[in-house]
Scaffold this motif. Structure first.
Motif, PDB file in Angstrom:
ATOM      1  N   THR A  45       0.822  -1.213   0.000  1.00  0.00           N
ATOM      2  CA  THR A  45       0.000   0.000   0.000  1.00  0.00           C
ATOM      3  C   THR A  45       0.855   1.261   0.000  1.00  0.00           C
ATOM      4  O   THR A  45       0.432   2.309   0.483  1.00  0.00           O
ATOM      5  N   GLY A  46       2.063   1.150  -0.555  1.00  0.00           N
ATOM      6  CA  GLY A  46       2.905   2.334  -0.705  1.00  0.00           C
ATOM      7  C   GLY A  46       4.091   2.397   0.218  1.00  0.00           C
ATOM      8  O   GLY A  46       5.001   3.207   0.005  1.00  0.00           O
ATOM      9  N   ALA A  47       4.128   1.584   1.268  1.00  0.00           N
ATOM     10  CA  ALA A  47       5.274   1.521   2.189  1.00  0.00           C
ATOM     11  C   ALA A  47       5.688   2.901   2.689  1.00  0.00           C
ATOM     12  O   ALA A  47       6.841   3.314   2.590  1.00  0.00           O
ATOM     13  N   ASN A  50       8.532   1.889   7.421  1.00  0.00           N
ATOM     14  CA  ASN A  50       9.394   0.722   7.216  1.00  0.00           C
ATOM     15  C   ASN A  50       8.913  -0.501   7.973  1.00  0.00           C
ATOM     16  O   ASN A  50       9.687  -1.439   8.199  1.00  0.00           O
ATOM     17  N   ILE A  51       7.629  -0.505   8.367  1.00  0.00           N
ATOM     18  CA  ILE A  51       7.087  -1.703   9.010  1.00  0.00           C
ATOM     19  C   ILE A  51       7.131  -2.853   8.008  1.00  0.00           C
ATOM     20  O   ILE A  51       6.494  -2.815   6.968  1.00  0.00           O
ATOM     21  N   TYR A  52       7.909  -3.857   8.309  1.00  0.00           N
ATOM     22  CA  TYR A  52       8.127  -5.011   7.437  1.00  0.00           C
ATOM     23  C   TYR A  52       8.551  -4.603   6.026  1.00  0.00           C
ATOM     24  O   TYR A  52       8.033  -5.103   5.026  1.00  0.00           O
ATOM     25  N   VAL A  53       9.505  -3.707   5.965  1.00  0.00           N
ATOM     26  CA  VAL A  53      10.228  -3.420   4.722  1.00  0.00           C
ATOM     27  C   VAL A  53      11.700  -3.460   5.088  1.00  0.00           C
ATOM     28  O   VAL A  53      12.233  -2.527   5.685  1.00  0.00           O
ATOM     29  N   SER A  54      12.355  -4.555   4.756  1.00  0.00           N
ATOM     30  CA  SER A  54      13.749  -4.751   5.133  1.00  0.00           C
ATOM     31  C   SER A  54      14.708  -4.066   4.173  1.00  0.00           C
ATOM     32  O   SER A  54      15.715  -3.484   4.579  1.00  0.00           O
ATOM     33  N   ILE A  60      11.537   1.397  -3.732  1.00  0.00           N
ATOM     34  CA  ILE A  60      10.582   0.299  -3.915  1.00  0.00           C
ATOM     35  C   ILE A  60      10.934  -0.855  -2.982  1.00  0.00           C
ATOM     36  O   ILE A  60      12.083  -1.322  -2.977  1.00  0.00           O
ATOM     37  N   PRO A  61       9.986  -1.338  -2.178  1.00  0.00           N
ATOM     38  CA  PRO A  61      10.277  -2.481  -1.302  1.00  0.00           C
ATOM     39  C   PRO A  61      10.690  -3.709  -2.114  1.00  0.00           C
ATOM     40  O   PRO A  61      10.037  -4.066  -3.092  1.00  0.00           O
ATOM     41  N   ASP A 433      -4.700   6.209   6.964  1.00  0.00           N
ATOM     42  CA  ASP A 433      -3.354   6.776   6.901  1.00  0.00           C
ATOM     43  C   ASP A 433      -2.408   5.797   7.586  1.00  0.00           C
ATOM     44  O   ASP A 433      -2.286   5.784   8.815  1.00  0.00           O
ATOM     45  N   ARG A 434      -1.760   4.960   6.816  1.00  0.00           N
ATOM     46  CA  ARG A 434      -0.935   3.888   7.389  1.00  0.00           C
ATOM     47  C   ARG A 434       0.323   4.410   8.069  1.00  0.00           C
ATOM     48  O   ARG A 434       0.916   3.729   8.880  1.00  0.00           O
ATOM     49  N   SER A 435       0.725   5.625   7.728  1.00  0.00           N
ATOM     50  CA  SER A 435       1.886   6.216   8.389  1.00  0.00           C
ATOM     51  C   SER A 435       1.558   6.653   9.811  1.00  0.00           C
ATOM     52  O   SER A 435       2.455   6.999  10.576  1.00  0.00           O
ATOM     53  N   ALA A 436       0.254   6.627  10.174  1.00  0.00           N
ATOM     54  CA  ALA A 436      -0.158   7.032  11.520  1.00  0.00           C
ATOM     55  C   ALA A 436      -0.138   5.874  12.498  1.00  0.00           C
ATOM     56  O   ALA A 436      -0.544   6.023  13.646  1.00  0.00           O
ATOM     57  N   VAL A 437       0.320   4.717  12.062  1.00  0.00           N
ATOM     58  CA  VAL A 437       0.340   3.524  12.912  1.00  0.00           C
ATOM     59  C   VAL A 437       1.764   3.264  13.396  1.00  0.00           C
ATOM     60  O   VAL A 437       2.714   3.286  12.609  1.00  0.00           O
TER      61      VAL A 437
END
Length: 515
Positions: A45-47, A50-54, A60-61, A433-437
């Motif tokens: 969903t756009g990353a 960095n939650i689970y993006v190693s 690009i993840p 807004d996934r950046s708010a988590v």
């Protein structure tokens, strides 16, 4: 088999596939969405975080974890760009991907052994409860593993049948993508390659002689992939003190649950072997029919050789799983599902087709009856699992987590903090807004870190902290540390919402604070 009979076979195949999709989708919202099942959603969903993006390349993840690639996230990116994240959009694509992999196995049987074997394989493989339930929940992840595993088998069996070198390339590309998706796919890549070298060395040498450039490039690419993956696997290997006297019976238990389809059930609500009696009562007649078909099958040298390859493939994958002490779940042993049924399908097909045997009608009735019973046993295993998913389950699969995560949609502009493991990825999946988590559960295992974290939260902003009731905590004490830190800093909190588990017992509380 006549064209009319072939058409009938394809109709039967389609009917089996429809039944498989129906079973896998039944009550698809249960159990609730699970933390590991959703670890790909942030990247898909756009990353923004960095939650689970190693690892990223040009933003690009590429890797979600050091041993899991971002391929699933890339596949789901257009889906989540158009549709919301929910049980259907998460699980239905995984079901279709996993079943496509099963269909490749059936296609390989059909083309190499004939329609009778293909139909027998379809009944067993497409309805395999492990393939259905592990694709549905895909917490391993497993769906793409099933897909690429099926392509490898189909490509290799088609190369054996036709000697067309394009199939070699499909097999290599599928192995590379399977390893990229999840590193333990090297078990299957080594097993398939090793079995091919053992049984078709003459074909490989002929390929090298007639297509030297293709052979050199293919061999070099495959070798580089396997060597690099092996080095990577060794580097990431975790030391375990498990003794072989402990490992062997435990590995046998995992395989046992995989064969009867109880692996997902065991992980979600325990007691996975409750399906065993139902499954095997349906499969024992199939095994009996297969035993009668071994002799006519072995009369044909080409099929005898191909069966040797399949048996060796299954044996090597099993050995790799058993020898890998860190392979500790049925999401690992699930790599065996579907392959063992490939060993049963050819002798059943030979029993059906055997022109030398008398009482052809009786044989057809026996084979068809056995396959119907096998289908019933597989369906019973899946249905028992699905029914269990609607009842009390592992707290991390409880529907309360999904319902609580939906709270984020009602509070735009707020910040959402997970104070216990198992909620964060579900919040990410549901938040607009996934950046708010902030999946901050590790912070609340340490009072000093928790104190620093709370002090650094933004001022004049609503902060909602998701915490579990003490009896439901994954990390016991996190809630106490959170409470103590809030008191120490004179920060008051109000319980904004409470969500209950399946039995209406309060499980999750959402606390609102404001600095």
């Amino acid at each position: 088999m006549s064209s009319k009979q072939t058409l009938s076979g394809r109709v039967i195949l389609l009917a089996i596939l429809i039944i498989a999709v129906f079973l896998a989708c039944l009550k698809i919202d249960r159990p609730g969405l699970y933390y590991d099942e959703l670890l790909f959603v942030n990247a898909a969903t756009g990353a923004k975080t960095n939650i689970y993006v190693s690892t990223r390349i040009f933003g690009i993840p590429v890797l979600l974890m050091k041993y899991i690639g971002a391929l699933k996230s890339w596949i789901y990116f257009p889906i989540f760009s158009l549709l919301p994240v929910n049980a259907w959009t998460v699980r239905l694509p995984a079901i279709l991907i996993g079943l496509a992999g099963a269909l490749w196995l059936v296609t390989a049987l059909w083309r190499s052994f004939g329609p009778a074997t293909g139909i027998a394989g379809a009944v067993m493989i497409l309805l395999d409860p492990t393939i259905l339930m592990h694709s549905r929940l895909d917490w391993g992840p497993n769906a793409l593993m099933f897909f690429f595993r099926g392509l490898v088998v189909l490509a290799m069996m088609e190369w054996i049948r036709t000697r067309d070198h394009k199939w070699i390339w499909l097999a290599i590309i599928s192995m590379m993508l399977g390893i990229f998706d999840k590193l333990n796919f090297i078990w299957f890549a080594f097993a398939a390659t090793g079995a091919l070298v053992l049984f078709y060395k003459d074909r490989l040498l002929d390929f090298a002689h007639t297509r030297p450039r293709h052979a050199a490039l293919a061999g070099g690419l495959l070798s580089a992939t396997l060597i690099t993956a092996t080095i990577r696997a060794v580097h990431l290997a975790v030391h375990t003190d498990t003794t072989w006297s402990q490992r062997l019976p435990y590995a046998a238990l995992l395989i046992r649950m995989t064969l009867c389809g109880g692996g997902a059930l065991d992980f979600v609500s325990h007691f996975g072997l409750r399906v065993e009696q139902w499954f095997w009562s349906g499969y024992l007649p199939v095994i009996a029919v297969a035993l009668f078909g071994i002799r006519p099958l072995l009369r044909l040298p080409a099929q005898r050789r191909l069966n040797g390859w399949l048996i060796t493939l299954f044996s090597l994958v099993t050995a790799a799983f058993v020898l890998t002490k860190t392979a500790t779940g049925t999401h690992h042993s699930s790599m065996l599902s579907g392959i063992w049924e490939m060993l049963l399908a050819p002798p059943i097909g030979a029993f059906w087709d055997n022109p030398a045997a008398r009482r052809r009608l009786s044989r057809h009735i026996a084979a068809a009856g056995a396959l119907v019973l096998a289908a019933a046993g597989s369906a019973a295993s899946s249905l028992i699992s699905i029914n269990a998913f609607t009842q009390p389950v592992n707290l991390n699969w409880d529907i309360a987590n999904t319902k609580a995560a939906a709270f984020t949609n009602e509070r735009p502009g707020a910040l959402f903090v997970s104070a216990d493991w198992g909620i964060g990825n579900i919040l990410v999946a549901k938040a607009g807004d996934r950046s708010a988590v902030m999946d901050a559960w590790p912070v609340f295992t340490d009072p000093q870190k928790a104190d620093t974290f709370i002090k650094n939260l933004p001022e004049n902003k609503d902060v909602y902290i998701f915490t579990r009731m003490p009896e439901f905590e994954n990390f016991r004490g996190n809630r106490t540390i959170l409470t103590n830190v809030l008191k120490k800093n004179h920060i008051s909190h109000e319980i904004t919402a409470t969500y209950t588990d399946w039995q209406n017992v309060p499980m999750i509380e959402i606390w609102k604070i404001r600095l």
